[in-house]
Design an enzyme around this catalytic site. Structure first.
Site, short mmCIF file in Angstrom:
data_model
loop_
_atom_site.label_atom_id
_atom_site.label_comp_id
_atom_site.label_asym_id
_atom_site.label_seq_id
_atom_site.Cartn_x
_atom_site.Cartn_y
_atom_site.Cartn_z
N HIS A 167 -7.27 8.64 8.68
CA HIS A 167 -6.30 7.58 9.01
C HIS A 167 -5.49 7.26 7.73
O HIS A 167 -6.07 6.99 6.69
CB HIS A 167 -7.03 6.33 9.50
N SER B 13 -12.23 9.67 2.64
CA SER B 13 -13.30 9.53 3.62
C SER B 13 -12.80 9.47 5.06
O SER B 13 -13.59 9.52 5.98
CB SER B 13 -14.10 8.27 3.31
N CYS C 239 -12.83 5.34 14.41
CA CYS C 239 -12.22 5.19 13.08
C CYS C 239 -12.30 3.75 12.61
O CYS C 239 -11.91 2.83 13.32
CB CYS C 239 -10.76 5.64 13.14
N GLN D 199 -5.25 2.67 -1.49
CA GLN D 199 -6.10 1.64 -2.06
C GLN D 199 -5.39 0.88 -3.18
O GLN D 199 -4.42 1.38 -3.76
CB GLN D 199 -7.37 2.26 -2.65
N HIS E 243 -4.05 5.92 4.71
CA HIS E 243 -4.36 4.69 3.98
C HIS E 243 -4.34 4.92 2.48
O HIS E 243 -4.42 6.04 2.01
CB HIS E 243 -5.74 4.16 4.38
N CYS F 167 -8.57 2.15 12.39
CA CYS F 167 -7.69 1.98 13.55
C CYS F 167 -7.67 0.51 14.01
O CYS F 167 -8.66 -0.21 13.83
CB CYS F 167 -8.15 2.88 14.71
N HIS G 9 -3.38 6.77 13.97
CA HIS G 9 -4.45 7.53 13.32
C HIS G 9 -4.01 8.93 12.92
O HIS G 9 -4.54 9.54 11.98
CB HIS G 9 -5.64 7.60 14.28
N ASN H 210 -5.53 8.55 -1.97
CA ASN H 210 -6.29 9.80 -2.02
C ASN H 210 -6.07 10.46 -0.68
O ASN H 210 -6.48 9.91 0.32
CB ASN H 210 -7.79 9.50 -2.09
P1 H2U Z 1 -10.83 6.67 0.55
O1 H2U Z 1 -11.03 7.36 1.84
O2 H2U Z 1 -9.44 6.77 0.01
O3 H2U Z 1 -11.84 7.06 -0.48
O4 H2U Z 1 -11.03 5.10 0.80
C1 H2U Z 1 -11.52 4.49 1.95
C2 H2U Z 1 -12.09 3.15 1.51
O5 H2U Z 1 -12.44 2.39 2.65
C3 H2U Z 1 -13.34 3.31 0.66
O6 H2U Z 1 -13.07 2.78 -0.61
C4 H2U Z 1 -13.57 1.60 2.35
C5 H2U Z 1 -14.39 2.48 1.41
O7 H2U Z 1 -15.14 1.70 0.52
N1 H2U Z 1 -14.24 1.20 3.59
C6 H2U Z 1 -14.26 -0.13 3.95
O8 H2U Z 1 -13.75 -0.98 3.21
N2 H2U Z 1 -14.84 -0.52 5.15
C7 H2U Z 1 -15.44 0.36 6.01
O9 H2U Z 1 -15.91 -0.05 7.05
C8 H2U Z 1 -15.55 1.79 5.64
C9 H2U Z 1 -14.85 2.24 4.39
ZN ZN Z 2 -7.70 5.59 12.70
#
Ligand code: H2U
Ligand code: ZN
Length: 347
Positions: free
Chosen positions: A165, A162, A51, A169, A167, A54, A114, A154
């Site tokens: 974990h 995506s 992840c 934004q 999180h 994490c 996580h 989200n």
């Molecule tokens: P969502 O899963 O809410 O879409 O957001 C995860 C965000 O994490 C996504 O905007 C970022 C993606 O750009 N990200 C990073 O900043 N670094 C990473 O190594 C993978 C994902």
């Molecule tokens: Zn995690």
């Protein structure tokens, strides 16, 4: 005044945005059935070595997360907005118009765990997230070129999230985006005419009617708004009219953590799954103006319709004509009210 809202098709006005929603209550005469299927949810580990959120793990590029123990914030490695974008315009015959947009995007990890989500976290841990939101709003909002700080989450694959974990934004930018812009206009007009905030009066009305309130505490009330579009949409409104994250007292921050726990537990209990949604805050713009009209609130927009797998799609009439819903907001509120305040996993 006499329209029977639970039997006839009608349009409801959203006073915050000026938009309307078509309601067709006659299409759902059947009563609520509750959870109908078991959807297998895979057990997640407390720590996932793969992840990117994490503690201690590596992210895109060469970035590495610290071994954080509470919350953790970092600049999004794939930021949609960039701080050093040129302030230039593009204009071709006043028809092809574009403007450079400056901004900063960050990712906020809610907890090192996580396998947890907001409804499974202790209120004291959610409070740490509230404190981080306040700090981010303050820090980014105080930047000269940042006029709006959009904080959101989200949740769930179905929302395009995506990573499981927990999180959220932050997108902080130069322009006030469309949704808060609409709310700004309508809150301003209401305040000018009435000397009170729109949501102050709306909340008072909902408290008197007492049909659509689904959760509350000393500082916040959760309502399925009269004009809700998503089946289980809610709005979290502060009892005291204040505008900014930074206006909150300690006790209100505690109240915000508690109310988020209450509503997200209810959401998870609807279908006994981790309930997907997009949720976020609408605090006042950080454009250096006073904003007495602005009433701090939070929206939850969950996509699920009548089961853990049936999603409401915004298609057809809704893309071309108007937002529309079948089940009335009151029916959704009745259902949410009836759900336990104890998370299904801890029963
Ligand atoms: P969502 O899963 O809410 O879409 O957001 C995860 C965000 O994490 C996504 O905007 C970022 C993606 O750009 N990200 C990073 O900043 N670094 C990473 O190594 C993978 C994902
Ligand atoms: Zn995690």
């Amino acid at each position: 005044m006499n329209l029977d809202l639970s039997n006839y098709p009608h349009r409801r006005f959203n006073p915050l945005t000026g938009e309307w929603v078509q309601v067709s209550p006659h299409r759902t005469k059947r009563p609520w059935q509750g959870k109908q299927e078991r959807v297998g949810e895979s057990e997640k580990p407390q720590y996932d070595p793969k992840c990117y959120l994490c503690p201690g793990n590596s992210r895109a590029g060469n970035a590495q997360n610290p071994k954080y123990e509470s919350t953790f914030v970092f600049d999004n490695d794939f930021s949609a907005l960039l701080p050093d974008t040129p302030s230039e315009e593009f204009n071709k015959d006043n028809l092809l118009i574009a403007r450079g947009e400056k901004g900063i995007c960050r990712v906020i990890c809610f907890t090192p765990r996580h396998d947890q989500t907001l409804p499974e976290m202790a209120t004291s841990q959610i409070r740490n997230v509230v404190d981080l939101w306040v700090k981010q709003y303050e820090e980014l909002g105080s930047l000269e070129e940042i006029n709006y700080v959009q904080i959101f989450e989200n949740k769930g694959e179905i929302m395009g999230c995506s990573n499981p974990h927990p999180h959220g934004q932050v997108w902080a930018q130069q322009t006030i985006p469309d949704e808060p812009s609409k709310e700004l206009i309508h809150q301003k007009n209401y305040f000018k005419d009435n000397g009170r905030t729109l949501l102050n009066d709306y909340l008072e009305l909902e408290i008197n009617i007492d049909e659509r309130i689904v959760a509350q505490n000393e500082h916040f009330v959760v309502v399925v708004p009269f004009w809700a579009f998503w089946p289980f949409e809610t709005i979290v409104i502060s009892r005291r009219p204040f505008s900014r994250f930074t206006d909150m007292t300690d006790s209100e921050k505690e109240g915000l953590a508690d109310i988020i726990k209450q509503i997200t537990v209810k959401y998870d209990n609807i279908f006994e799954i981790s309930f997907p949604y997009s949720a976020g805050f609408h605090p006042a713009p950080t454009d250096g103006k006073e904003h007495p009209e602005w009433h701090f609130h939070m929206h939850f927009y969950p996509p699920l319709l009548r089961s853990a797998t049936v999603k409401k799609f915004r298609v057809g009439y809704e893309m071309l004509g108007n937002q529309q819903r079948d089940i009335t907001p009151k029916a959704s509120a009745d259902m949410l009210k009836s759900l336990s305040d104890v998370h299904y996993k801890s029963r």
